[in-house]
Design a protein around this motif. Structure first.
Motif, PDB file in Angstrom:
ATOM      1  N   ASP A 198     -29.112  -6.948 -16.202  1.00 43.48           N
ATOM      2  CA  ASP A 198     -30.017  -8.073 -16.050  1.00 43.48           C
ATOM      3  C   ASP A 198     -31.424  -7.569 -15.721  1.00 43.48           C
ATOM      4  OD1 ASP A 198     -31.343 -10.279 -14.121  1.00 43.48           O
ATOM      5  OD2 ASP A 198     -29.969 -11.264 -15.508  1.00 43.48           O
ATOM      6  N   ARG A 199     -32.411  -8.262 -16.233  1.00 42.72           N
ATOM      7  CA  ARG A 199     -33.809  -7.846 -16.033  1.00 42.72           C
ATOM      8  C   ARG A 199     -34.170  -7.755 -14.553  1.00 42.72           C
ATOM      9  NH1 ARG A 199     -38.547  -7.996 -19.268  1.00 42.72           N
ATOM     10  NH2 ARG A 199     -40.138  -6.892 -18.086  1.00 42.72           N
ATOM     11  N   ASP A 200     -33.585  -8.601 -13.745  1.00 38.74           N
ATOM     12  CA  ASP A 200     -33.934  -8.641 -12.314  1.00 38.74           C
ATOM     13  C   ASP A 200     -32.993  -7.814 -11.440  1.00 38.74           C
ATOM     14  OD1 ASP A 200     -36.103 -10.379 -12.746  1.00 38.74           O
ATOM     15  OD2 ASP A 200     -34.736 -12.094 -12.827  1.00 38.74           O
ATOM     16  N   ASP A 201     -32.096  -7.058 -12.049  1.00 42.08           N
ATOM     17  CA  ASP A 201     -31.123  -6.260 -11.281  1.00 42.08           C
ATOM     18  C   ASP A 201     -31.762  -4.930 -10.893  1.00 42.08           C
ATOM     19  OD1 ASP A 201     -28.953  -5.120 -10.099  1.00 42.08           O
ATOM     20  OD2 ASP A 201     -27.655  -5.144 -11.875  1.00 42.08           O
ATOM     21  N   CYS A 202     -32.564  -4.973  -9.843  1.00 42.80           N
ATOM     22  CA  CYS A 202     -33.218  -3.747  -9.377  1.00 42.80           C
ATOM     23  C   CYS A 202     -32.940  -3.555  -7.894  1.00 42.80           C
ATOM     24  CB  CYS A 202     -34.720  -3.779  -9.634  1.00 42.80           C
ATOM     25  SG  CYS A 202     -35.625  -5.008  -8.667  1.00 42.80           S
ATOM     26  N   SER A 203     -33.251  -2.380  -7.391  1.00 42.16           N
ATOM     27  CA  SER A 203     -32.952  -2.049  -5.999  1.00 42.16           C
ATOM     28  C   SER A 203     -33.907  -2.755  -5.048  1.00 42.16           C
ATOM     29  CB  SER A 203     -33.047  -0.537  -5.786  1.00 42.16           C
ATOM     30  OG  SER A 203     -34.390  -0.108  -5.941  1.00 42.16           O
ATOM     31  N   LYS A 204     -33.443  -2.994  -3.839  1.00 41.56           N
ATOM     32  CA  LYS A 204     -34.307  -3.599  -2.826  1.00 41.56           C
ATOM     33  C   LYS A 204     -35.417  -2.638  -2.431  1.00 41.56           C
ATOM     34  CE  LYS A 204     -31.594  -2.312   1.304  1.00 41.56           C
ATOM     35  NZ  LYS A 204     -30.694  -1.381   0.646  1.00 41.56           N
ATOM     36  N   GLU A 205     -35.153  -1.331  -2.565  1.00 44.71           N
ATOM     37  CA  GLU A 205     -36.175  -0.337  -2.241  1.00 44.71           C
ATOM     38  C   GLU A 205     -37.367  -0.468  -3.182  1.00 44.71           C
ATOM     39  OE1 GLU A 205     -32.334   1.066  -0.600  1.00 44.71           O
ATOM     40  OE2 GLU A 205     -32.940   0.383  -2.593  1.00 44.71           O
ATOM     41  N   LEU A 206     -37.095  -0.732  -4.463  1.00 46.78           N
ATOM     42  CA  LEU A 206     -38.192  -0.918  -5.411  1.00 46.78           C
ATOM     43  C   LEU A 206     -38.998  -2.160  -5.065  1.00 46.78           C
ATOM     44  CD1 LEU A 206     -39.781  -0.256  -7.943  1.00 46.78           C
ATOM     45  CD2 LEU A 206     -38.025  -1.418  -9.296  1.00 46.78           C
ATOM     46  N   LEU A 207     -38.323  -3.216  -4.640  1.00 48.14           N
ATOM     47  CA  LEU A 207     -39.025  -4.451  -4.276  1.00 48.14           C
ATOM     48  C   LEU A 207     -39.968  -4.229  -3.109  1.00 48.14           C
ATOM     49  CD1 LEU A 207     -36.098  -7.036  -4.580  1.00 48.14           C
ATOM     50  CD2 LEU A 207     -37.919  -6.572  -6.236  1.00 48.14           C
ATOM     51  N   GLU A 208     -39.619  -3.304  -2.208  1.00 49.11           N
ATOM     52  CA  GLU A 208     -40.490  -2.982  -1.086  1.00 49.11           C
ATOM     53  C   GLU A 208     -41.553  -1.961  -1.482  1.00 49.11           C
ATOM     54  OE1 GLU A 208     -37.978  -1.668   2.064  1.00 49.11           O
ATOM     55  OE2 GLU A 208     -36.898  -3.569   2.235  1.00 49.11           O
ATOM     56  N   PHE A 209     -41.171  -1.007  -2.314  1.00 47.99           N
ATOM     57  CA  PHE A 209     -42.054   0.084  -2.716  1.00 47.99           C
ATOM     58  C   PHE A 209     -43.202  -0.408  -3.601  1.00 47.99           C
ATOM     59  CE2 PHE A 209     -43.093   3.334  -5.899  1.00 47.99           C
ATOM     60  CZ  PHE A 209     -43.319   4.461  -5.143  1.00 47.99           C
ATOM     61  N   GLY A 210     -42.861  -1.268  -4.589  1.00 45.86           N
ATOM     62  CA  GLY A 210     -43.843  -1.698  -5.574  1.00 45.86           C
ATOM     63  C   GLY A 210     -45.090  -2.323  -4.974  1.00 45.86           C
ATOM     64  N   PRO A 211     -44.960  -3.377  -4.151  1.00 45.94           N
ATOM     65  CA  PRO A 211     -46.158  -3.999  -3.581  1.00 45.94           C
ATOM     66  C   PRO A 211     -46.968  -3.052  -2.693  1.00 45.94           C
ATOM     67  CG  PRO A 211     -44.268  -5.469  -3.417  1.00 45.94           C
ATOM     68  CD  PRO A 211     -43.739  -4.141  -3.859  1.00 45.94           C
ATOM     69  N   ARG A 212     -46.293  -2.147  -1.984  1.00 45.54           N
ATOM     70  CA  ARG A 212     -47.027  -1.214  -1.127  1.00 45.54           C
ATOM     71  C   ARG A 212     -47.860  -0.244  -1.954  1.00 45.54           C
ATOM     72  NH1 ARG A 212     -45.540  -0.984   4.279  1.00 45.54           N
ATOM     73  NH2 ARG A 212     -43.735  -2.261   4.850  1.00 45.54           N
ATOM     74  N   ILE A 213     -47.266   0.285  -3.020  1.00 42.98           N
ATOM     75  CA  ILE A 213     -48.006   1.210  -3.869  1.00 42.98           C
ATOM     76  C   ILE A 213     -49.132   0.483  -4.597  1.00 42.98           C
ATOM     77  CG2 ILE A 213     -47.839   2.709  -5.895  1.00 42.98           C
ATOM     78  CD1 ILE A 213     -46.675   3.915  -3.361  1.00 42.98           C
ATOM     79  N   ALA A 214     -48.842  -0.747  -5.046  1.00 43.97           N
ATOM     80  CA  ALA A 214     -49.876  -1.529  -5.717  1.00 43.97           C
ATOM     81  C   ALA A 214     -51.054  -1.777  -4.784  1.00 43.97           C
ATOM     82  CB  ALA A 214     -49.292  -2.851  -6.205  1.00 43.97           C
ATOM     83  N   SER A 215     -50.742  -2.074  -3.520  1.00 43.77           N
ATOM     84  CA  SER A 215     -51.795  -2.333  -2.538  1.00 43.77           C
ATOM     85  C   SER A 215     -52.607  -1.083  -2.245  1.00 43.77           C
ATOM     86  CB  SER A 215     -51.180  -2.881  -1.249  1.00 43.77           C
ATOM     87  OG  SER A 215     -52.169  -3.068  -0.258  1.00 43.77           O
TER      88      SER A 215
END
Length: 373
Positions: free
Chosen positions: A350-367
């Motif tokens: 599924d497109r949304d089947d990703c790790s919770k670590e990525l959900l936390e990592f992505g916004p921090r790196i983007a910021s």
């Protein structure tokens, strides 16, 4: 009358109710077998429950990291390789919160939660992921098993094959759609001391960190430059270098694979035998979490036909499209029975089947990337 020591005054149940104990063991097995990154936290009531002797065998059976609460220091040998230190909220031992708070299952043994033992309730654990083994009962989210002796419960876990993947199986049905959790469990199950691992840039970074590597297994991934597509060529190099000594397993996203898929042709030409788990979620999932947009969608390929075309009916090559649990199990069974084959397992996720670590990592790196130099 000669003065003597006064007893505890509280005698916890020393023998469990049989049905309750069995229910607790079965529930524990279900939750354990669904976890990927568990941790054990030892609390002060282990001593009160007279279960100190069962701690080390229990921990070694499960193989998980072991932390202690501050009032349980010395309960678990600090020279033991599974020991990581004291978990005490924001005054924990170095690196212990990172291990405990990123776990997907906390096994608390005899805890006492107070403002003091949690440093002002600064522990960042979720009750929904917690199993508490208390002196006289076992508690888990939505269920409680009374009249269960802690020492007996720990002993029974050690005696049973409860920590094995095949013990008290709760694997999803063969017709169920694949999930990343099941793919990761399958990848873990295939690892041997004679394996080597390559992990691609992206969500595979975080899933790869959850693997428990057998002794001596080399692990390669590209972190510093975040080079998407790096892993396919790297897999070719590793497979050639380890030819005859190790079998290489790779975890590669579909977007990354499209960057350098032609390297598979060289793998087939030189008759190496890696196993590729292609994680097909039809896009650059890590980029979605960094900066979402239509440019993160990619053209889906028929990967099975691509591999078959590159092989051109030559060499020992087998590709599988894995939509369900049963599809992946079929592919894995073939891979294990044919050690000299190049195996390609396309895992449809599924497109949304990703790790919770990525959900936390992505916004921090983007910021942080948006900050001025």
């Amino acid at each position: 009358m000669v003065p003597g020591p006064v007893g505890l005054g509280v005698d916890f149940v020393q023998r469990s109710n049989g049905n309750s104990l069995l229910g607790a063991l079965q529930h524990f097995a279900r939750v354990w077998n669904q976890s990927v990154k568990p941790v054990i936290i030892v609390g002060s009531k282990v001593k009160l429950a007279r279960a100190l002797q069962q701690l080390v065998p229990f921990a070694e059976k499960l193989g998980a990291a072991v932390a202690v609460m501050p009032d349980a220091k010395s309960f678990f040998p600090e020279t033991h390789p599974q020991y990581i230190g004291t978990y005490w909220g924001n005054v924990s031992s170095p690196n212990v919160p990172e291990v405990v708070e990123t776990a997907d299952l906390y096994i608390y043994l005899g805890p006492v939660f107070s403002d003091v033992t949690t440093s002002g309730f600064s522990t960042l654990v979720q009750k929904s992921k917690m199993i508490r083994v208390l002196p006289e009962r076992v508690k888990a989210p939505g269920v409680e098993f009374g009249s269960v002796c802690m020492a007996e419960f720990l002993e029974r876990v050690v005696e049973r094959r409860i920590a094995e993947v095949e013990a008290l199986p709760v694997a999803p049905g063969r017709e169920e759609m694949l999930s990343m959790r099941f793919v990761l469990r399958t990848f873990q199950r295939m690892l041997r001391e004679s394996s080597a691992v390559v992990v691609e840039t992206g969500d595979a970074w975080f899933n790869g960190q959850k693997l428990h590597l057998p002794k001596g297994v080399p692990y390669e991934f590209q972190l510093q430059y975040g080079s998407i597509g790096w892993s396919v060529g790297a897999l070719l190099g590793m497979a050639l270098a380890f030819r005859g000594a190790r079998r290489c397993l790779a975890m590669i996203g579909d977007g990354s694979f499209q960057m350098s898929a032609q390297e598979v042709s060289t793998m087939i030409r030189y008759q190496v035998n890696p196993i590729i788990f292609l994680l097909n979620n039809q896009g650059y999932t890590i980029e979605v979490e960094l900066h979402d947009g239509p440019y993160n969608n990619i053209k889906n390929w028929n990967y099975k036909l691509l591999i078959d075309a590159l092989a051109n009916s030559e060499g020992k090559v087998k590709s599988f499209v894995c939509k369900t649990v049963g599809d992946l199990e079929k592919g894995v069974e073939f891979a294990e029975e044919n050690q000299d084959y190049f195996i390609f397992l396309e895992c449809l996720l599924d497109r949304d089947d990703c790790s919770k670590e990525l959900l936390e990592f992505g916004p921090r790196i983007a910021s942080s990337s948006a900050m001025p130099p």
